[in-house]
Structure formats: structure tokens, C-alpha cells
Enzyme design. Structure first.
Site, PDB file in Angstrom:
ATOM      1  N   GLU A  84      55.695  45.515  62.884  1.00  0.00           N
ATOM      2  CA  GLU A  84      56.784  45.534  63.735  1.00  0.00           C
ATOM      3  C   GLU A  84      58.017  46.148  63.099  1.00  0.00           C
ATOM      4  O   GLU A  84      59.058  46.767  63.758  1.00  0.00           O
ATOM      5  CB  GLU A  84      56.763  44.505  64.390  1.00  0.00           C
ATOM      6  CG  GLU A  84      55.850  44.201  65.664  1.00  0.00           C
ATOM      7  CD  GLU A  84      56.032  45.279  66.638  1.00  0.00           C
ATOM      8  OE1 GLU A  84      57.002  45.119  67.305  1.00  0.00           O
ATOM      9  OE2 GLU A  84      55.048  46.103  67.218  1.00  0.00           O
TER      10      GLU A  84
ATOM     11  N   TYR B 265      62.169  40.324  68.049  1.00  0.00           N
ATOM     12  CA  TYR B 265      61.053  39.863  67.252  1.00  0.00           C
ATOM     13  C   TYR B 265      61.043  40.823  66.040  1.00  0.00           C
ATOM     14  O   TYR B 265      61.130  40.255  64.626  1.00  0.00           O
ATOM     15  CB  TYR B 265      59.646  39.808  67.681  1.00  0.00           C
ATOM     16  CG  TYR B 265      58.697  39.736  66.745  1.00  0.00           C
ATOM     17  CD1 TYR B 265      58.076  38.637  66.157  1.00  0.00           C
ATOM     18  CD2 TYR B 265      58.100  40.650  66.199  1.00  0.00           C
ATOM     19  CE1 TYR B 265      57.333  38.341  65.540  1.00  0.00           C
ATOM     20  CE2 TYR B 265      56.822  40.791  65.305  1.00  0.00           C
ATOM     21  CZ  TYR B 265      56.458  39.515  65.007  1.00  0.00           C
ATOM     22  OH  TYR B 265      55.493  39.239  63.852  1.00  0.00           O
TER      23      TYR B 265
ATOM     24  N   LYS C 280      62.349  39.639  62.180  1.00  0.00           N
ATOM     25  CA  LYS C 280      61.532  39.697  61.154  1.00  0.00           C
ATOM     26  C   LYS C 280      62.048  40.582  60.059  1.00  0.00           C
ATOM     27  O   LYS C 280      61.849  40.521  58.698  1.00  0.00           O
ATOM     28  CB  LYS C 280      59.896  40.073  61.489  1.00  0.00           C
ATOM     29  CG  LYS C 280      59.259  38.950  62.111  1.00  0.00           C
ATOM     30  CD  LYS C 280      58.810  38.176  61.077  1.00  0.00           C
ATOM     31  CE  LYS C 280      57.752  37.235  61.748  1.00  0.00           C
ATOM     32  NZ  LYS C 280      56.930  36.293  60.850  1.00  0.00           N
TER      33      LYS C 280
HETATM   34  P1  NAP Z   1      50.490  32.733  65.846  1.00  0.00           P
HETATM   35  O1  NAP Z   1      48.731  32.822  66.195  1.00  0.00           O
HETATM   36  O2  NAP Z   1      51.323  33.026  66.965  1.00  0.00           O
HETATM   37  O3  NAP Z   1      50.883  31.391  65.123  1.00  0.00           O
HETATM   38  C1  NAP Z   1      52.098  31.323  64.957  1.00  0.00           C
HETATM   39  C2  NAP Z   1      52.060  29.761  64.538  1.00  0.00           C
HETATM   40  O4  NAP Z   1      53.795  29.493  64.335  1.00  0.00           O
HETATM   41  C3  NAP Z   1      51.452  28.760  65.305  1.00  0.00           C
HETATM   42  O5  NAP Z   1      51.015  27.806  64.556  1.00  0.00           O
HETATM   43  C4  NAP Z   1      52.920  28.056  65.978  1.00  0.00           C
HETATM   44  O6  NAP Z   1      52.676  26.672  66.634  1.00  0.00           O
HETATM   45  C5  NAP Z   1      53.699  28.289  64.845  1.00  0.00           C
HETATM   46  N1  NAP Z   1      55.262  28.019  65.267  1.00  0.00           N
HETATM   47  C6  NAP Z   1      55.967  28.979  66.252  1.00  0.00           C
HETATM   48  N2  NAP Z   1      57.232  28.366  66.469  1.00  0.00           N
HETATM   49  C7  NAP Z   1      57.371  27.469  65.469  1.00  0.00           C
HETATM   50  C8  NAP Z   1      58.563  26.721  65.126  1.00  0.00           C
HETATM   51  N3  NAP Z   1      59.561  26.892  65.579  1.00  0.00           N
HETATM   52  N4  NAP Z   1      58.152  25.744  64.069  1.00  0.00           N
HETATM   53  C9  NAP Z   1      57.043  25.453  63.542  1.00  0.00           C
HETATM   54  N5  NAP Z   1      55.904  26.502  63.872  1.00  0.00           N
HETATM   55  C10 NAP Z   1      56.160  27.123  64.776  1.00  0.00           C
HETATM   56  O7  NAP Z   1      50.654  34.054  64.947  1.00  0.00           O
HETATM   57  P2  NAP Z   1      49.405  34.667  63.981  1.00  0.00           P
HETATM   58  O8  NAP Z   1      48.875  35.723  64.590  1.00  0.00           O
HETATM   59  O9  NAP Z   1      48.671  33.570  63.133  1.00  0.00           O
HETATM   60  O10 NAP Z   1      50.602  35.264  62.864  1.00  0.00           O
HETATM   61  C11 NAP Z   1      50.930  34.556  61.756  1.00  0.00           C
HETATM   62  C12 NAP Z   1      52.354  35.240  61.057  1.00  0.00           C
HETATM   63  O11 NAP Z   1      52.080  36.492  60.912  1.00  0.00           O
HETATM   64  C13 NAP Z   1      53.511  35.030  62.252  1.00  0.00           C
HETATM   65  O12 NAP Z   1      54.827  34.899  61.669  1.00  0.00           O
HETATM   66  C14 NAP Z   1      53.314  36.706  62.729  1.00  0.00           C
HETATM   67  O13 NAP Z   1      54.608  37.002  63.369  1.00  0.00           O
HETATM   68  C15 NAP Z   1      53.071  37.402  61.567  1.00  0.00           C
HETATM   69  N6  NAP Z   1      52.226  38.689  61.687  1.00  0.00           N
HETATM   70  C16 NAP Z   1      51.098  38.488  62.482  1.00  0.00           C
HETATM   71  C17 NAP Z   1      50.522  39.757  62.646  1.00  0.00           C
HETATM   72  C18 NAP Z   1      49.173  39.844  63.425  1.00  0.00           C
HETATM   73  O14 NAP Z   1      48.732  40.651  63.877  1.00  0.00           O
HETATM   74  N7  NAP Z   1      48.546  38.715  63.866  1.00  0.00           N
HETATM   75  C19 NAP Z   1      50.865  40.934  61.949  1.00  0.00           C
HETATM   76  C20 NAP Z   1      51.870  40.799  61.102  1.00  0.00           C
HETATM   77  C21 NAP Z   1      52.496  39.764  61.032  1.00  0.00           C
HETATM   78  P3  NAP Z   1      51.996  26.550  67.843  1.00  0.00           P
HETATM   79  O15 NAP Z   1      50.324  26.479  67.645  1.00  0.00           O
HETATM   80  O16 NAP Z   1      52.468  25.179  68.073  1.00  0.00           O
HETATM   81  O17 NAP Z   1      52.534  27.425  68.889  1.00  0.00           O
HETATM   82  O1  G4F Z   2      48.605  42.615  71.250  1.00  0.00           O
HETATM   83  P1  G4F Z   2      50.142  43.049  71.196  1.00  0.00           P
HETATM   84  O2  G4F Z   2      51.156  41.995  72.069  1.00  0.00           O
HETATM   85  O3  G4F Z   2      50.513  43.157  69.720  1.00  0.00           O
HETATM   86  P2  G4F Z   2      51.877  43.619  68.878  1.00  0.00           P
HETATM   87  O4  G4F Z   2      53.006  43.610  69.891  1.00  0.00           O
HETATM   88  O5  G4F Z   2      51.520  44.959  68.344  1.00  0.00           O
HETATM   89  O6  G4F Z   2      52.403  42.470  68.108  1.00  0.00           O
HETATM   90  C1  G4F Z   2      51.444  41.835  67.286  1.00  0.00           C
HETATM   91  O7  G4F Z   2      51.164  42.574  66.034  1.00  0.00           O
HETATM   92  C2  G4F Z   2      52.334  42.712  65.218  1.00  0.00           C
HETATM   93  C3  G4F Z   2      51.930  43.475  64.030  1.00  0.00           C
HETATM   94  O8  G4F Z   2      52.336  44.974  64.237  1.00  0.00           O
HETATM   95  C4  G4F Z   2      52.911  41.279  64.753  1.00  0.00           C
HETATM   96  F1  G4F Z   2      53.817  41.297  64.042  1.00  0.00           F
HETATM   97  C5  G4F Z   2      53.052  40.582  66.038  1.00  0.00           C
HETATM   98  O9  G4F Z   2      53.328  39.052  65.674  1.00  0.00           O
HETATM   99  C6  G4F Z   2      52.009  40.419  67.127  1.00  0.00           C
HETATM  100  O10 G4F Z   2      50.906  39.702  66.351  1.00  0.00           O
HETATM  101  O11 G4F Z   2      50.519  44.411  71.758  1.00  0.00           O
HETATM  102  C7  G4F Z   2      49.782  45.450  71.505  1.00  0.00           C
HETATM  103  C8  G4F Z   2      50.191  46.682  72.427  1.00  0.00           C
HETATM  104  C9  G4F Z   2      51.397  46.852  72.330  1.00  0.00           C
HETATM  105  O12 G4F Z   2      52.030  48.263  72.579  1.00  0.00           O
HETATM  106  C10 G4F Z   2      51.748  46.493  74.129  1.00  0.00           C
HETATM  107  O13 G4F Z   2      52.733  47.056  74.778  1.00  0.00           O
HETATM  108  O14 G4F Z   2      49.269  46.436  73.525  1.00  0.00           O
HETATM  109  C11 G4F Z   2      50.198  46.820  74.471  1.00  0.00           C
HETATM  110  N1  G4F Z   2      49.747  46.115  75.729  1.00  0.00           N
HETATM  111  C12 G4F Z   2      49.389  46.685  76.768  1.00  0.00           C
HETATM  112  N2  G4F Z   2      49.057  45.697  77.663  1.00  0.00           N
HETATM  113  C13 G4F Z   2      49.748  44.773  75.911  1.00  0.00           C
HETATM  114  C14 G4F Z   2      49.218  44.617  77.065  1.00  0.00           C
HETATM  115  N3  G4F Z   2      50.172  43.715  74.998  1.00  0.00           N
HETATM  116  C15 G4F Z   2      49.969  42.429  75.524  1.00  0.00           C
HETATM  117  N4  G4F Z   2      50.394  41.427  74.509  1.00  0.00           N
HETATM  118  N5  G4F Z   2      49.565  42.197  76.628  1.00  0.00           N
HETATM  119  C16 G4F Z   2      49.326  43.091  77.765  1.00  0.00           C
HETATM  120  O15 G4F Z   2      48.920  42.897  78.781  1.00  0.00           O
END
Ligand code: NAP
Ligand code: G4F
Length: 352
Positions: free
Chosen positions: A135, A157, A161
Site C-alpha cells: 500500500e 492506512y 504504514k
Molecule cells: P489482520 O488479520 O487484520 O490482523 C491484525 C492483527 O492486529 C490482529 O491480531 C488484531 O487483533 C491486531 N490488532 C489490531 N489493532 C491492534 C492494537 N491496537 N493493539 C494490538 N493488536 C492489534 O492482518 P493480517 O492480514 O494478518 O496482516 C498482518 C500485518 O501485515 C498487518 O500489520 C497488516 O497491516 C500487514 N500487511 C498485511 C498484508 C496482507 O495482505 N494481509 C499485506 C501487507 C501488510 P484482533 O484479532 O483483536 O483484531
Molecule cells: O481486499 P482489500 O480490502 O485489500 P487492500 O485494500 O489491497 O489491502 C490489503 O492489502 C494490503 C497490501 O497491499 C495490506 F497492507 C492491507 O492491510 C490489506 O491486507 O481490497 C482490495 C481491492 C481494493 O482495490 C478494493 O477497492 O478490492 C477492492 N474491493 C472491491 N470491492 C473491495 C471490495 N475491497 C473490500 N475490502 N471489500 C469490497 O467489497
């Protein structure tokens, strides 16, 4: 025995990472925040009753990224060798509604963790991983995006980050802390949060199949993402901390697909036919500023970490659909299961 501390252990990545580190023989400590309902569904299978048993290797502790004292006291008590900072308000759309909260947890929360390490005099003892993100590239300045591509975040966000990314780099340079940013592109799984688009689709399809829903309501269907499989991505987090030198790495598949393509693949796999009969666009899900297309170049990770993803887009769709159908007790086509068996004969995670 090495000790790891994971913030965000109840999330998608935290839960996989905990299992991965346990498979490597670590003692794993996870930070959980207090909630009014149970929030440990993704890790219940590793908590079981071992929490207080002799020989237990997984422990959880209450804490919060917005509470510096909780972070300081946990680090002081546990004295981890490695900290994985995965906790965040991670939903991009929600960050427009809660920009201050998101900045506090995602930006200042990272600073609090780094300051805790420094103030406790542990900068030369602890290795630190920061969950950075694609992002940061937002309105992309070049394609594909690598570690050298300039950043242009497009949401509160992304901006939060960006701060976390730079402050991690700064503590590496200023205090010689072994600190790495993993710039991970989107990664998904059966454990993906239910409001992210891939999971919303696969879960929605399972509900339609079960007769519980008739439609899926989505936002922008033209956006494109570089989607990979979460278990493979958490392995890269650990690999970064095992290098001689701390550095930043892009982790991505190098392929990009639109939401429409995801819908096409998913509906084809489940035999429901034309997705357009089941999907409606709801402008509530549009974002004030959108990230249109992301595609990553992870050649540096391939070369230096020997990190090579095995799961491609079509595999991912099948794995996620199988997982969601199974959760509702519906017959599973099973191609996703087969892919997992073939590609990960020694898989270290217990459920998908
Ligand atoms: P996620 O499923 O949303 O998990 C986020 C975690 O953070 C959950 O355990 C949540 O707790 C905890 N949390 C949120 N706010 C908090 C706070 N104030 N204090 C302590 N814990 C808190 O995210 P994820 O997909 O596993 O991603 C992990 C990390 O990688 C995140 O930092 C995300 O931004 C980053 N990231 C994700 C992606 C992706 O595609 N998944 C890509 C790039 C970076 P609860 O369970 O209680 O909500
Ligand atoms: O699945 P998304 O919400 O993921 P997004 O915004 O790419 O973010 C995720 O990936 C990031 C890494 O690049 C992480 F850092 C972040 O924490 C998170 O894990 O949305 C993906 C795309 C967007 O363009 C959004 O506009 O899907 C489009 N979209 C279309 N309909 C939707 C929807 N997204 C969501 N969440 N819900 C919808 O109904």
C-alpha cells in the site's frame, strides 16, 4: 531455545507465523488485545490446554499497540530474541473512517515498540520485523514495484504504514538495531479477514451454495492486486531475520489480477456459472482514493532469501473456496486440497 514475540498473533499472518515458529522449535509469545467477544479463533488450535502445562511453547499476553507500558513490560518480562510487529488496523477502507485510531496503532504503535526495545537497552539483542506493505506504493510510480520504487500512499492506512516503515529504517541506522521491513503484497488464505475482498467473495460463494445468501455486494471490481498465499509469506518474515544484515524486501508473486478475474475463477470453480448474476456493486465500498493496480518485483528476496512462492492465482482461488465450503459443511470440489498436498507435502500449519 529461541523466543519470539508476535504482535497481532490473533490475525491471519500472526496465527500462521506462530505455527511456523513453533515448527522451528521456538518458544512463541503472542500479544492479544482485550475484546468483548473471543478473538482467538485462528489460534485456538495452538493454545489448547497447554498454556499452563510444563513444556508449553505458546503463550499469549494481553497488550495493545496504543499502550506503551504494556509493550515495555512484555518485552522486559519475555526478553525475546525476535519481535514480529504484525499488529495493525489493517483495513484500508476502514482507515478513512478511523484515520486517527489507525495512525495511532499502525504508525505510533510501531514507534512505541521500537522505543521499548531502545529504552530497555536491548537494541543489540533483539531482531525486529516490521509488517510493511505494498500500500506504500499507492499511486504507483513505476511498474513492477521493487525496493527502489518511490512511495505514494493513498489512504490514512498507507500513510501510517509509511511512517512505520521509515521509523523502522531510522532505528536501524540510528541505533544499529537489526530491523527489517517486509514490503508484502496482498496475501490471502482461508484465515483471511472476512471483509477483505478475496475472502468476501469465497465466503459469499459458500453462503450462496448453502442457501444462506443470494448476492455478494462489492465495490470497485476493476482494481488489480498481486495476490499470494499467506503461509508462504510468513516464512519470508522469518527468513529476513536470519540474514547477516538487516534489510528491506519486497515479497510478491509478480502477477496481477483484477477483482473481476477473481470472481470469474471463483464462480467457474464452484460451478455456479456467470458471476454477474450474483454480484452487485455497492458504492459504500468505494474508497475516497483508490490504489488501482499493484504488481511486485521480488527478485531481491528470490536472490538473497531464496524465497520463491509456489501458489499462483488460480491455485489460491481454489484453496480459499475449498476452505470456505468446508467451514459450512458443503461438499468440496477438492482441487485446492490436492494443490496443497502436492506443493506442501510437509506443511507446518494444521488448518487452512
Ligand atoms: P489482520 O488479520 O487484520 O490482523 C491484525 C492483527 O492486529 C490482529 O491480531 C488484531 O487483533 C491486531 N490488532 C489490531 N489493532 C491492534 C492494537 N491496537 N493493539 C494490538 N493488536 C492489534 O492482518 P493480517 O492480514 O494478518 O496482516 C498482518 C500485518 O501485515 C498487518 O500489520 C497488516 O497491516 C500487514 N500487511 C498485511 C498484508 C496482507 O495482505 N494481509 C499485506 C501487507 C501488510 P484482533 O484479532 O483483536 O483484531
Ligand atoms: O481486499 P482489500 O480490502 O485489500 P487492500 O485494500 O489491497 O489491502 C490489503 O492489502 C494490503 C497490501 O497491499 C495490506 F497492507 C492491507 O492491510 C490489506 O491486507 O481490497 C482490495 C481491492 C481494493 O482495490 C478494493 O477497492 O478490492 C477492492 N474491493 C472491491 N470491492 C473491495 C471490495 N475491497 C473490500 N475490502 N471489500 C469490497 O467489497
Amino acid at each position: 531455545m529461541k523466543k519470539a514475540l508476535i504482535s497481532g498473533v490473533s490475525g491471519q499472518d500472526g496465527s500462521y507465523l506462530a505455527e511456523f515458529l513453533l515448527s522451528k522449535g521456538y518458544e512463541v509469545h503472542g500479544i492479544i488485545r482485550r475484546a468483548s467477544t473471543f478473538n482467538t479463533a485462528r489460534i485456538d488450535h495452538i493454545i489448547v490446554d497447554e498454556q499452563h502445562e510444563p513444556g508449553a511453547k505458546f503463550f499469549f499476553h494481553y497488550g495493545d499497540m496504543n499502550d506503551a507500558t504494556s509493550l515495555i513490560s512484555l518485552i522486559q518480562k519475555i526478553l525475546p530474541d525476535e519481535i514480529f510487529n504484525l499488529a495493525a488496523q489493517s483495513h484500508v477502507r476502514v482507515s478513512f473512517d478511523t484515520p486517527e485510531y489507525t495512525s495511532n496503532a499502525d504508525a505510533l504503535g510501531t514507534l512505541r515498540m521500537l522505543e521499548a526495545i531502545r529504552l530497555l537497552g536491548l537494541s543489540d539483542k533483539i531482531k525486529f520485523y516490521q509488517a510493511s506493505t505494498s500500500e506504500l506504493y499507492g499511486r504507483v510510480q513505476e511498474t513492477p514495484q521493487s525496493e527502489k520504487t518511490p512511495f505514494y500512499p493513498r489512504s490514512p492506512y498507507g500513510v501510517a504504514k509509511l511512517y512505520a516503515h521509515w521509523v523502522t529504517k531510522n532505528y536501524r541506522e540510528a541505533y544499529n538495531l537489526f530491523a527489517c521491513n517486509g514490503i508484502l503484497f496482498n496475501h490471502e488464505s482461508g484465515r483471511r479477514g472476512e471483509t477483505f475482498v478475496t475472502r468476501k467473495i469465497t465466503r459469499g460463494i459458500a453462503q450462496i451454495k448453502a442457501g444462506l445468501e443470494k448476492k455478494i455486494y462489492l465495490g470497485n471490481l476493476d482494481a488489480k492486486r498481486d495476490w499470494g498465499y499467506a503461509p508462504e509469506y510468513v516464512e519470508s518474515m522469518w527468513q529476513m531475520l536470519q540474514q547477516e544484515k538487516a534489510d528491506d524486501y519486497v515479497i510478491a508473486t509478480g502477477q496481477t489480477h483484477s477483482i473481476k478475474e477473481f470472481l470469474e475463477e471463483a464462480f467457474k470453480y464452484t460451478g455456479l456459472g456467470d458471476w454477474q448474476k450474483y454480484v452487485e456493486v455497492d458504492p459504500r465500498y468505494f474508497r475516497p482514493s483508490e490504489v488501482d493496480v499493484l504488481i511486485g518485483d521480488s527478485s531481491k528476496a528470490k536472490e538473497e532469501l531464496n524465497w520463491n512462492p509456489k501458489i499462483e492465482f488460480k491455485d489460491l482461488v481454489k484453496i480459499m473456496i475449498d476452505a470456505d465450503l468446508r467451514k459450512l459443511g458443503i461438499e468440496v470440489p477438492g482441487e485446492g486440497d490436492k494443490i496443497l498436498q502436492e506443493k506442501f507435502p510437509n506443511k507446518w500449519w494444521q488448518k487452512d
